[in-house]
Scaffold this motif. Structure first.
Motif, PDB file in Angstrom:
ATOM      1  N   UNK A 163       0.823  -1.215   0.000  1.00 45.89           N
ATOM      2  CA  UNK A 163       0.000   0.000   0.000  1.00 45.89           C
ATOM      3  C   UNK A 163       0.861   1.271   0.000  1.00 45.89           C
ATOM      4  N   UNK A 164       2.020   1.213   0.625  1.00 45.22           N
ATOM      5  CA  UNK A 164       2.872   2.396   0.730  1.00 45.22           C
ATOM      6  C   UNK A 164       4.099   2.312  -0.174  1.00 45.22           C
ATOM      7  N   UNK A 165       3.929   1.631  -1.301  1.00 44.59           N
ATOM      8  CA  UNK A 165       4.997   1.657  -2.303  1.00 44.59           C
ATOM      9  C   UNK A 165       6.076   0.621  -2.099  1.00 44.59           C
ATOM     10  N   UNK A 166       5.818  -0.337  -1.235  1.00 45.35           N
ATOM     11  CA  UNK A 166       6.796  -1.416  -1.045  1.00 45.35           C
ATOM     12  C   UNK A 166       6.675  -2.440  -2.150  1.00 45.35           C
ATOM     13  N   UNK A 167       7.772  -3.080  -2.490  1.00 41.86           N
ATOM     14  CA  UNK A 167       7.697  -4.129  -3.499  1.00 41.86           C
ATOM     15  C   UNK A 167       8.662  -5.248  -3.150  1.00 41.86           C
ATOM     16  N   UNK A 168       8.372  -6.423  -3.678  1.00 46.67           N
ATOM     17  CA  UNK A 168       9.256  -7.567  -3.445  1.00 46.67           C
ATOM     18  C   UNK A 168       9.252  -8.030  -2.001  1.00 46.67           C
ATOM     19  N   UNK A 169       8.099  -7.842  -1.308  1.00 53.66           N
ATOM     20  CA  UNK A 169       8.017  -8.314   0.071  1.00 53.66           C
ATOM     21  C   UNK A 169       8.256  -9.819   0.111  1.00 53.66           C
ATOM     22  N   UNK A 170       9.295 -10.208   0.828  1.00 56.03           N
ATOM     23  CA  UNK A 170       9.645 -11.629   0.882  1.00 56.03           C
ATOM     24  C   UNK A 170       9.749 -12.027   2.327  1.00 56.03           C
ATOM     25  N   UNK A 171       9.224 -13.161   2.690  1.00 56.32           N
ATOM     26  CA  UNK A 171       9.463 -13.601   4.062  1.00 56.32           C
ATOM     27  C   UNK A 171      10.076 -14.961   4.153  1.00 56.32           C
ATOM     28  N   UNK A 172      10.888 -15.096   5.180  1.00 56.97           N
ATOM     29  CA  UNK A 172      11.720 -16.274   5.329  1.00 56.97           C
ATOM     30  C   UNK A 172      11.453 -16.867   6.696  1.00 56.97           C
ATOM     31  N   UNK A 173      10.997 -18.110   6.728  1.00 51.95           N
ATOM     32  CA  UNK A 173      10.819 -18.704   8.047  1.00 51.95           C
ATOM     33  C   UNK A 173      11.902 -19.736   8.346  1.00 51.95           C
ATOM     34  N   UNK A 174      12.710 -20.083   7.325  1.00 50.64           N
ATOM     35  CA  UNK A 174      13.807 -21.016   7.601  1.00 50.64           C
ATOM     36  C   UNK A 174      14.877 -20.298   8.405  1.00 50.64           C
ATOM     37  N   UNK A 175      15.355 -20.983   9.446  1.00 49.84           N
ATOM     38  CA  UNK A 175      16.323 -20.361  10.332  1.00 49.84           C
ATOM     39  C   UNK A 175      17.528 -19.813   9.570  1.00 49.84           C
ATOM     40  N   UNK A 176      18.035 -20.587   8.605  1.00 45.00           N
ATOM     41  CA  UNK A 176      19.263 -20.144   7.931  1.00 45.00           C
ATOM     42  C   UNK A 176      19.037 -18.866   7.109  1.00 45.00           C
ATOM     43  N   UNK A 177      17.825 -18.733   6.517  1.00 40.87           N
ATOM     44  CA  UNK A 177      17.532 -17.526   5.745  1.00 40.87           C
ATOM     45  C   UNK A 177      17.426 -16.315   6.670  1.00 40.87           C
ATOM     46  N   UNK A 178      16.730 -16.535   7.793  1.00 42.36           N
ATOM     47  CA  UNK A 178      16.591 -15.452   8.763  1.00 42.36           C
ATOM     48  C   UNK A 178      17.935 -15.021   9.283  1.00 42.36           C
ATOM     49  N   UNK A 179      18.747 -16.014   9.636  1.00 43.65           N
ATOM     50  CA  UNK A 179      20.039 -15.713  10.215  1.00 43.65           C
ATOM     51  C   UNK A 179      20.873 -14.899   9.236  1.00 43.65           C
ATOM     52  N   UNK A 180      20.809 -15.275   7.968  1.00 41.96           N
ATOM     53  CA  UNK A 180      21.584 -14.585   6.946  1.00 41.96           C
ATOM     54  C   UNK A 180      21.134 -13.122   6.850  1.00 41.96           C
ATOM     55  N   UNK A 181      19.822 -12.942   6.886  1.00 40.36           N
ATOM     56  CA  UNK A 181      19.244 -11.605   6.774  1.00 40.36           C
ATOM     57  C   UNK A 181      19.699 -10.707   7.929  1.00 40.36           C
ATOM     58  N   UNK A 182      19.565 -11.219   9.146  1.00 39.55           N
ATOM     59  CA  UNK A 182      19.915 -10.379  10.293  1.00 39.55           C
ATOM     60  C   UNK A 182      21.414 -10.233  10.434  1.00 39.55           C
ATOM     61  N   UNK A 183      22.154 -11.236  10.008  1.00 39.35           N
ATOM     62  CA  UNK A 183      23.608 -11.080  10.023  1.00 39.35           C
ATOM     63  C   UNK A 183      23.980  -9.937   9.087  1.00 39.35           C
ATOM     64  N   UNK A 184      23.334  -9.900   7.919  1.00 42.19           N
ATOM     65  CA  UNK A 184      23.602  -8.817   6.966  1.00 42.19           C
ATOM     66  C   UNK A 184      23.258  -7.468   7.597  1.00 42.19           C
ATOM     67  N   UNK A 185      22.112  -7.390   8.271  1.00 45.97           N
ATOM     68  CA  UNK A 185      21.706  -6.135   8.929  1.00 45.97           C
ATOM     69  C   UNK A 185      22.696  -5.766  10.033  1.00 45.97           C
ATOM     70  N   UNK A 186      23.055  -6.750  10.854  1.00 44.84           N
ATOM     71  CA  UNK A 186      23.947  -6.467  11.978  1.00 44.84           C
ATOM     72  C   UNK A 186      25.349  -6.107  11.491  1.00 44.84           C
ATOM     73  N   UNK A 187      25.715  -6.606  10.327  1.00 39.67           N
ATOM     74  CA  UNK A 187      27.052  -6.310   9.800  1.00 39.67           C
ATOM     75  C   UNK A 187      27.095  -5.038   8.959  1.00 39.67           C
ATOM     76  N   UNK A 188      26.005  -4.273   8.978  1.00 39.06           N
ATOM     77  CA  UNK A 188      25.957  -3.126   8.058  1.00 39.06           C
ATOM     78  C   UNK A 188      27.136  -2.181   8.277  1.00 39.06           C
ATOM     79  N   UNK A 189      27.555  -2.070   9.543  1.00 43.60           N
ATOM     80  CA  UNK A 189      28.623  -1.119   9.829  1.00 43.60           C
ATOM     81  C   UNK A 189      29.949  -1.551   9.187  1.00 43.60           C
ATOM     82  N   UNK A 190      30.205  -2.863   9.271  1.00 40.37           N
ATOM     83  CA  UNK A 190      31.420  -3.377   8.610  1.00 40.37           C
ATOM     84  C   UNK A 190      31.289  -3.231   7.099  1.00 40.37           C
ATOM     85  N   UNK A 191      30.056  -3.414   6.612  1.00 42.60           N
ATOM     86  CA  UNK A 191      29.808  -3.277   5.173  1.00 42.60           C
ATOM     87  C   UNK A 191      30.108  -1.847   4.722  1.00 42.60           C
ATOM     88  N   UNK A 192      29.621  -0.907   5.499  1.00 48.32           N
ATOM     89  CA  UNK A 192      29.844   0.502   5.155  1.00 48.32           C
ATOM     90  C   UNK A 192      31.344   0.818   5.219  1.00 48.32           C
TER      91      UNK A 192
END
Lengths: 458, 458
Positions: A296-325
């Motif tokens: 409704x607010x212009x989002x696209x490609x909403x994807x959800x992951x319930x497998x632990x490994x997918x979730x872990x990868x996602x949050x690891x990526x988020x938590x590592x944003x500082x190292x990424x930057x």
């Protein structure tokens, strides 16, 4: 009557658990922010509350500053020894003392880190949800009223700390609160110590509220055309009482860095990273509703992951944003801000603050705990370039002023320390700010507890 | 320099909004508990914060006590003028000042009652969930850290109050907190005033957190063989993180009274009254899980009602339990207790306390906010029978002592006032209790704010 005499008075008791060696002092003089290294005169490693009391009593008599030290992850200079003195390291007071499974609480020493506590809890079906990113100590988290990504669902240390044991400036040991879930039993001393940043007393034991590990967890990501759309989706989610466990705003610059660093292929646009906790059916329903809201607010490609490994990868990526930057800007490091405004002002505050950055100067990135109206705009600076450092400071100050003018606070979760103290009178009004100073003097007449921080006249 | 001179000094300003008439004083000298009527010397009706400030400044100069009065529904004598002085009635400061729909908060004057606020909010899709039963004022609820049936889901006034305007003893006006959802910005003055029972400052404006009206609500009742079973079902529900909105324990005696009074036919056994808030599917799932849990612990006849009229009838019956009990015991009235213990001790505390009552003496009834470990054992006494009153007091004191020994608090939600003050040192330890007294003297050196209540030396 001096710092030296206090150290001399403590040496016979502490033996090799007190050190005045340069390398140790240097280690405890550092901080994770922009404050010049300021080592204490000595470091002490107490093992019991009674030993903390002995240090306090002695320092109070000798007029020697005491700085409590948990894991050293503070971002606002809470732990630097600006007036010298003794740093109390809680390295040896790091036991989980009690876990009350039926009551869903735990009693810990201040040096226990949040990851350590969660490791200990793994088999119990319970967990401690406060997650400031760093593996901070529970004592430090209580002292700075820490929060992080899960606050939108589980609250902050303000809601999590049920009871404390505290050593007062004169060495007296008090207990505040209880393991009862609620109380109307006098002044809320627990909440007064939580967030007092070591200036009112030294926390030696913390009772924290725990939560049940959810039956099901799923995570989702969604790209947005613009930040306003992402913020509106968050607002609507909160207003519909969808009990999201995390709902994090990650801007396009961060996404670019994360893609490169974590080998991902997200579109270079603002994203929401969301986590749902609940029953299997509840999590699926939440994801569906939030997915619709995002569209409704212009989002696209909403994807959800319930497998632990997918979730872990996602949050690891988020938590590592500082190292990424950091990987994207070699030699540069982040200068962090910490505004928190009513959610209706979040998009405006964030976008205006981004616009402040003169084109062609600093790269700015944004991570936001959007459900709480809290965001961190970080400037990637060359720490050896005085002009850049000065510009970052100036931009950060503008954010603080804007935040106050929008009815928010200059610190959502990092605390005041020495960094934000100059805004306290403006944010609270002079009378309330002076009242904090009066409380400080009532608790610590000699001014030995973490001097130079937080309150006026300290 | 006296109460009389303070009243004389205020008369020119307040005109017919200050009264020393006997009937008015008597009206404000009453209380809803067991404390002898103690009228103030005058009653003042301020209309603005500045007028409250004028009263405070004047009373501070003249050494005249001030007692803030919201709706007068306090149960621990918070509002009785034990040292005379001026009662400040907030009858005319009863406006809802702002409703921030997007931010889900509202700013109200202290005389606004909770029902008034909810009536105002009806069209917004938001509600204020704190429900102590009585139609208390929001100012009084903040001052006593009130809670009630919905606290298990939505927290108490501790979690609900975001910001305050407070008039200090010397007339200074301060603001605490903000509309930001979280903050790590210095001492939590808001939480210090919440629950301070009018002894630290006079609350003149309250910003409260609101919640979304749930899409679906359903209620359930279930009978149990014994209280242990009911409490175990509650414990398990909480441990599984089922977000019940209310989960109330009602004992067999109450059920008998409710059946007679509300023309119902529940089995005469301990019951749980439960309410679920959420989506249609979520509520159905919650009811199913809790229904299974209830069966597991000896519950039977689990019935759930999603039709508004059935729910309303159920909760009206629960809310009217006191009238039901009174109807069963004509001429008698309830002497209330308010223990709150860690939930693992709830059944034990409750059952031992019931056993204390000598057979053939007082009838005891129990209503419990079981999810929080809070229960009210009430003794039905003849208020004119000194022996019965003395016995009730003695039994209530035993509950308080038992509660403390079990790591709980003597007041889950009614507050300390003059009634529970004698247990404060025992519950908090003398050092913490004395610290509360020091805070009081820092805030109110002349001791004019609600003297005789809550803290030592007051």
């Amino acid at each position: 009557m001096s710092i030296e005499s206090a150290i001399d008075a403590l040496k016979p008791h502490f033996g090799d658990r007190i050190s005045t060696g340069q390398s140790v002092r240097d280690q405890y003089g550092r901080n994770e922010a922009w404050y010049p290294p300021t080592p204490p005169d000595a470091v002490v490693w107490p093992e019991t509350t009674e030993e903390v009391s002995l240090v306090a009593r002695t320092c109070n008599e000798h007029g020697c500053p005491i700085i409590a030290w948990g894991a050293g992850t503070s971002l606002e200079g809470h732990i630097v020894a600006v007036q010298g003195g003794i740093t109390l390291s809680f390295d040896r007071m790091n036991k989980v003392l009690e876990v009350h499974h039926e009551d869903m609480d735990a009693v810990v020493q201040p040096g226990v880190t949040r990851k350590q506590l969660n490791d200990d809890l793994r088999a119990t079906g319970l967990f401690f949800p406060i997650d400031p990113g760093a593996d901070a100590s529970i004592g430090g988290m209580a002292a700075t009223r820490a929060s992080g990504t899960c606050a939108v669902r589980y609250g902050t240390m303000r809601e999590s700390v049920m009871a404390l044991e505290v050593v007062m400036a004169d060495g007296k040991i008090i207990r505040t609160g209880s393991r009862a879930r609620k109380a109307a039993n006098g002044y809320d001393l627990t909440k007064l110590f939580v967030g007092s940043e070591g200036t009112l007393g030294i926390i030696t034991e913390i009772t924290v509220r725990l939560h049940a590990q959810p039956e099901a967890i799923s995570a989702a990501i969604c790209a947005f055309e613009d930040i306003e759309g992402a913020v509106q989706a968050v607002q609507q989610t909160i207003q519909m009482s969808i009990p999201v466990a995390r709902i994090e705003l990650v801007d396009d610059v961060c996404i670019r860095a994360i893609n490169a660093y974590s080998d991902m292929t997200m579109p270079e646009a603002p994203h929401l990273f969301i986590e749902f906790h609940g029953t299997e059916a509840g999590v699926a329903e939440q994801a569906e509703i939030v997915g619709d809201l995002c569209s409704e607010f212009g989002g696209s490609g909403f994807e959800w992951a319930s497998r632990t490994e997918d979730r872990t990868r996602l949050w690891a990526a988020r938590h590592n944003f500082y190292y990424a930057i950091k990987a994207m800007c070699p030699g540069r490091t982040g200068y962090n801000t910490d505004a928190c405004v009513p959610i209706s002002r979040l998009a405006e505050c964030l976008l205006e603050s981004r616009k402040d950055v003169p084109e062609g100067t600093l790269m700015a990135t944004t991570i936001g705990h959007a459900g709480d109206g809290n965001f961190h705009l970080s400037y990637m600076i060359d720490p050896n370039d005085a002009t850049e450092v000065a510009l970052a400071k100036q931009l950060a100050d503008r954010i603080s002023e804007r935040t106050i003018s929008m009815g928010g606070t200059v610190s959502g979760e990092h605390g005041i320390g020495i960094g934000k103290r100059k805004f306290m009178a403006e944010e609270h009004g002079d009378a309330a700010w002076q009242l904090m100073g009066q409380i400080k003097r009532t608790f610590d007449p000699a001014g030995i507890l973490n001097p130079g921080k937080l309150v006026p006249g300290n």
